[in-house]
Motif scaffolding. Structure first.
Motif, short mmCIF file in Angstrom:
data_model
loop_
_atom_site.label_atom_id
_atom_site.label_comp_id
_atom_site.label_asym_id
_atom_site.label_seq_id
_atom_site.Cartn_x
_atom_site.Cartn_y
_atom_site.Cartn_z
N VAL A 189 -5.73 2.31 -1.74
CA VAL A 189 -4.63 1.29 -2.12
C VAL A 189 -4.65 0.36 -1.22
O VAL A 189 -4.23 0.49 -0.11
N THR A 190 -4.75 -1.04 -1.63
CA THR A 190 -4.67 -2.18 -0.82
C THR A 190 -3.36 -2.93 -1.04
O THR A 190 -2.82 -3.60 -0.15
N ARG A 191 -2.52 -2.78 -2.11
CA ARG A 191 -1.48 -3.48 -2.32
C ARG A 191 -0.64 -2.71 -3.49
O ARG A 191 -1.10 -2.14 -4.41
N VAL A 192 0.76 -2.74 -3.26
CA VAL A 192 1.60 -1.78 -4.32
C VAL A 192 2.79 -2.64 -4.53
O VAL A 192 3.44 -3.28 -3.78
N ARG A 193 2.82 -2.82 -5.88
CA ARG A 193 4.21 -3.72 -6.40
C ARG A 193 4.95 -2.89 -7.29
O ARG A 193 4.35 -2.02 -7.99
N ALA A 237 -11.60 -1.15 -4.69
CA ALA A 237 -12.84 -0.82 -5.40
C ALA A 237 -12.63 -1.25 -6.94
O ALA A 237 -11.49 -1.52 -7.19
N VAL A 238 -13.94 -1.15 -7.58
CA VAL A 238 -13.69 -1.94 -8.92
C VAL A 238 -13.80 -0.47 -9.50
O VAL A 238 -14.43 0.45 -9.28
N VAL A 262 -4.07 -3.30 -10.97
CA VAL A 262 -4.21 -4.56 -11.14
C VAL A 262 -5.75 -4.82 -10.70
O VAL A 262 -6.21 -4.71 -9.60
N THR A 263 -6.48 -5.81 -11.37
CA THR A 263 -7.86 -5.83 -11.06
C THR A 263 -7.85 -7.63 -10.82
O THR A 263 -7.74 -8.23 -11.79
N PRO A 264 -7.82 -7.99 -9.57
CA PRO A 264 -7.97 -9.34 -9.19
C PRO A 264 -9.15 -10.00 -9.61
O PRO A 264 -10.13 -9.31 -9.54
N CYS A 265 -9.20 -11.20 -10.22
CA CYS A 265 -10.23 -11.88 -10.59
C CYS A 265 -10.40 -13.44 -10.43
O CYS A 265 -9.27 -13.80 -10.45
N ASP A 324 6.10 7.29 -4.75
CA ASP A 324 5.98 6.98 -3.29
C ASP A 324 4.79 6.50 -2.87
O ASP A 324 4.27 6.56 -1.76
N VAL A 325 3.62 6.29 -3.82
CA VAL A 325 2.33 5.90 -3.54
C VAL A 325 2.42 4.43 -2.65
O VAL A 325 3.33 3.61 -3.19
N HIS A 326 1.65 4.30 -1.53
CA HIS A 326 1.77 2.89 -0.82
C HIS A 326 0.50 2.65 -0.20
O HIS A 326 -0.57 3.49 -0.46
N GLU A 327 0.37 1.78 0.59
CA GLU A 327 -0.85 1.17 1.09
C GLU A 327 -1.45 2.04 1.71
O GLU A 327 -0.75 2.49 2.75
N GLY A 328 -2.71 2.26 1.58
CA GLY A 328 -3.67 3.07 2.51
C GLY A 328 -3.72 4.42 1.90
O GLY A 328 -4.65 5.14 2.51
N ASP A 329 -3.23 4.74 0.96
CA ASP A 329 -3.27 5.90 0.16
C ASP A 329 -4.67 6.05 -0.47
O ASP A 329 -5.21 5.00 -0.81
#
Length: 179
Positions: free
Chosen positions: A80-84, A97-98, A125-128, A146-151
């Motif tokens: 996970v690279t980003r969480v909102r 990953a895709v 979310v798939t950044p394009c 509680d999922v966070h960046e780096g999981d």
């Protein structure tokens, strides 16, 4: 509803249930990992980095036809690279990953740590093309709030994948700079 969904504190002592026919043969879930043919997915991600792919033999179906032969299937591990969290109970994730079309997202699992947090409706979310928000993919299996960046997230795929199938494609602008 599973018992671990009703009482999330049980996740500290027993793994979430899983559909063995969707995972490769000889898959064993633990409370913080998925082990496939004695290969830990957490250890694989630590060793080679994410995203990574592990390919193994398909598990036999419950009602096996006489001419059935196993094929290769894969398991992908992404970070996970980003969480909102735009609203309570909604989690938006960006992965390194895709998501392949053959991914079985209703079997996605959080690995690498044990959590007893309740689950939430989760979207990837798939950044394009450099945009901040691309298409949203709702994960049928909710993940802990509680999922966070780096999981690390682990999910089975119904086809044999290569590493390049899950690596984010190089942007067109970057390709133009190389030429």
């Amino acid at each position: 509803m599973t018992l671990t969904a009703i009482m999330p504190t049980l996740r500290a002592s027993l793994p979430d249930p899983f559909d063995a026919s969707r995972w490769p043969a000889r898959t064993t879930p633990t409370i913080g990992d998925v082990v496939i043919s004695a290969v830990s997915m957490v250890r694989l991600a630590e060793t080679v980095g994410t995203p990574c792919v592990h390919t193994a033999e398909q598990a036999p179906p419950r009602f096996r036809p006489p001419a059935w032969t196993p094929r290769e299937v894969s398991v992908a591990v992404a970070s996970v690279t980003r969480v909102r969290r735009p609203r309570t109970g909604i989690v938006l994730l960006e992965l390194d990953a895709v998501l392949p079309a053959c991914a079985v997202l209703d079997e996605v699992r959080l690995i690498g740590r044990v959590t007893t947090a309740p689950t939430a409706e989760t979207y990837v979310v798939t950044p394009c093309d450099g945009a901040a928000d691309g298409p949203f993919h709702r994960l049928p299996a909710p993940l802990p709030t509680d999922v966070h960046e780096g999981d690390l997230l682990c999910f089975p795929c119904l086809a044999a994948l290569r590493h390049r199938d899950v690596v984010e494609p190089v942007r067109a602008a970057l390709g133009a700079e190389i030429r």
